[in-house]
Design a protein around this motif. Structure first.
Motif, short mmCIF file in Angstrom:
data_model
loop_
_atom_site.label_atom_id
_atom_site.label_comp_id
_atom_site.label_asym_id
_atom_site.label_seq_id
_atom_site.Cartn_x
_atom_site.Cartn_y
_atom_site.Cartn_z
N LYS A 118 0.83 -1.22 0.00
CA LYS A 118 0.00 0.00 0.00
C LYS A 118 0.86 1.27 0.00
CE LYS A 118 -0.50 0.59 5.03
NZ LYS A 118 -1.46 0.71 6.14
N ASN A 172 1.36 2.74 -3.41
CA ASN A 172 0.18 3.39 -3.99
C ASN A 172 0.13 4.84 -3.51
OD1 ASN A 172 -2.32 4.25 -4.85
ND2 ASN A 172 -3.41 2.41 -4.18
N GLN A 209 -2.04 6.96 -3.78
CA GLN A 209 -3.36 7.34 -3.26
C GLN A 209 -3.51 7.02 -1.78
OE1 GLN A 209 -5.10 4.98 -6.37
NE2 GLN A 209 -6.23 6.74 -7.19
N THR A 210 -2.62 6.17 -1.26
CA THR A 210 -2.65 5.85 0.17
C THR A 210 -2.54 7.11 1.01
OG1 THR A 210 -1.71 3.64 -0.12
CG2 THR A 210 -1.41 4.66 2.04
N ARG A 237 6.05 2.91 -7.69
CA ARG A 237 4.93 3.80 -7.34
C ARG A 237 3.85 3.71 -8.41
NH1 ARG A 237 6.50 8.98 -7.82
NH2 ARG A 237 5.25 9.85 -6.13
N TYR A 238 2.61 3.77 -7.94
CA TYR A 238 1.48 3.65 -8.87
C TYR A 238 0.23 4.28 -8.26
CZ TYR A 238 -0.52 0.03 -5.90
OH TYR A 238 -1.07 -0.65 -4.84
N GLU A 239 -0.82 4.38 -9.08
CA GLU A 239 -2.16 4.72 -8.60
C GLU A 239 -3.19 3.95 -9.41
OE1 GLU A 239 -3.80 8.61 -9.45
OE2 GLU A 239 -2.20 8.99 -10.92
N ILE A 240 -4.39 3.86 -8.91
CA ILE A 240 -5.48 3.16 -9.59
C ILE A 240 -6.46 4.19 -10.16
CG2 ILE A 240 -7.34 1.47 -9.37
CD1 ILE A 240 -4.61 0.26 -9.00
N LYS A 295 -4.21 0.07 -13.10
CA LYS A 295 -3.02 0.51 -12.38
C LYS A 295 -2.17 1.38 -13.30
CE LYS A 295 -0.94 -2.27 -9.52
NZ LYS A 295 -0.10 -3.36 -8.94
#
Length: 398
Positions: A217, A220, A222-223, A277-280, A285
């Motif tokens: 997490k 992510n 966005q966490t 690093r990523y976001e949904i 993804k």
């Protein structure tokens, strides 16, 4: 110690691992190993059985040792270090300087960037000679600086002692400044002289990792946008700043300790890492550019529940569960020296408590920003990180 028992009988092993009668390909099932936390199915042949056995032995976390294997070891005429059987600290290198009636001796594991240095200043005495009252007075005139920063010196019956850091980011030899007493006052009435010396150091080539580290997490982005997360991080940053601002007097004496009851480095000090690093978005993804950072500590093997020990005497200035660090214990050893222990599953030390070298302060875990259970260990000297294991080579005396 209770362990999974394996029979040496080939017939009984084959009976236990007998494959189910199904259509090709044939798979074997392995009952009774729920501790793995997953189901395993492998093609039934000797190679697969061997592979499974290796995976099983290496994947199952070992139970904590029921008897403490650590022993007190004399590493110098005056220093004792509590060590696991797998580790012996390297003998320190020595640099000696003399001015007038006093001698300055420096000790360090390698005199390398990222190492701690132990300094002693004492009068030059003939065999059997005792320190006179005049020498005791002059002793207090000594001062020491490294790269312009004052080294806190502690007075002992035999002389002065102090600790400082060779900064890991240093790219050239350091500057050592010694204010020393003169044998006699100068013509202008000065009692001290000043010697500035270039301290030759080894420039460490710290590792650089290029593979991207996936942090669950924490990868992510966005966490950090979730309600309450930013506020928690800010609140905990203020808490840590207050703890790091602690300025205790000297606690370190002549005993030190390895922080674990076994020794295995899983990630070295000051390695450069790259995080994934990523976001949904819309269920997909989306990868972000990776983030580079320096690992300002050392990772040691430690399964969940395994003991963690204080490296030196000190005061517990923080013992909390934090967002990034997970379970975190911070010790103030005095004179700007602090040690930190992270990702702990259980906190034993209480804030305000005084601990000794080798005392149980916590249990290792997989809390906070981790990929697996381990102990993250850090030491800071006046805010600068150093390789924690370099402390154990120093012949500190009290």
């Amino acid at each position: 110690m209770e362990r999974h028992q394996f029979t040496n009988s080939r017939n009984s092993m084959n009976q236990m691992m007998k494959p189910e009668k199904t259509k090709s390909p044939v798979y074997a099932t392995f009952p009774g190993f729920s501790g793995l936390g997953c189901c395993i199915a492998l093609p039934w042949n000797r190679r697969s059985l061997l592979f499974f056995a290796i995976v099983l032995v290496t994947a199952l976390p070992l139970e904590a040792r029921q008897t403490d294997p650590r022993t007190w070891t004399k590493t110098s005429s005056s220093t004792s270090v509590l060590l696991p059987p797998e580790y012996r600290p390297p003998e320190p290198q020595t640099r000696v300087f003399q001015k007038g009636e006093f001698k300055l001796t420096l000790y360090s594991r390698k005199f390398a960037t990222g190492d701690m240095v132990y300094a002693e200043i004492e009068p030059v005495l003939a065999p059997g000679q005792k320190m006179s009252e005049e020498l005791k007075r002059k002793l207090g005139l000594n001062q020491l600086k490294y790269n312009g920063l004052q080294v806190k010196l502690v007075e002992r019956p035999w002389g002065l002692r102090g600790l400082f850091a060779i900064y890991p980011h240093q790219k050239e030899n350091g500057w050592l400044g010694w204010t020393y007493p003169l044998k006699q006052k100068s013509a202008t009435g000065e009692e001290t002289g000043f010697e500035s010396t270039r301290l030759q150091v080894h420039i460490t080539k710290f590792p650089v990792y290029t593979s991207e580290l996936k942090l669950g997490k924490y990868s992510n982005v966005q966490t950090y946008e979730k309600p309450g997360v930013a506020e928690r991080i800010k609140r905990e940053r203020e808490l840590k700043n207050k703890a790091f601002a602690s300025r205790e007097d000297n606690y370190i004496k002549d005993k030190l300790a390895h922080p674990r009851d076994l020794h295995k480095i899983t990630s070295p000090f000051y390695v450069t890492r790259v995080t994934y690093r990523y976001e949904i978005k819309n269920g997909k993804k989306i990868k972000h550019p990776p983030k580079r950072y320096v690992h300002k500590g050392l990772d040691l093997r430690g399964w969940v529940g395994h003991p963690v020990f204080a490296m030196a005497p000190g005061k517990v200035v923080l013992s909390r569960e934090l967002f990034f660090e997970g379970g975190f214990v911070l010790l103030d050893h005095g004179n700007g020296i602090k040690s930190g222990y992270m990702h702990l599953s259980e906190l034993k030390a209480k804030e305000g408590q005084i601990v000794e070298a080798g005392d149980l302060i916590a249990k290792a875990g997989a809390t906070g920003m981790v990929t697996a259970a381990h102990l993250h260990l850090s030491i800071w000297v006046n805010g600068y990180p150093v390789d924690p294991l370099s402390l154990l080579s120093l012949p500190v005396r009290y």
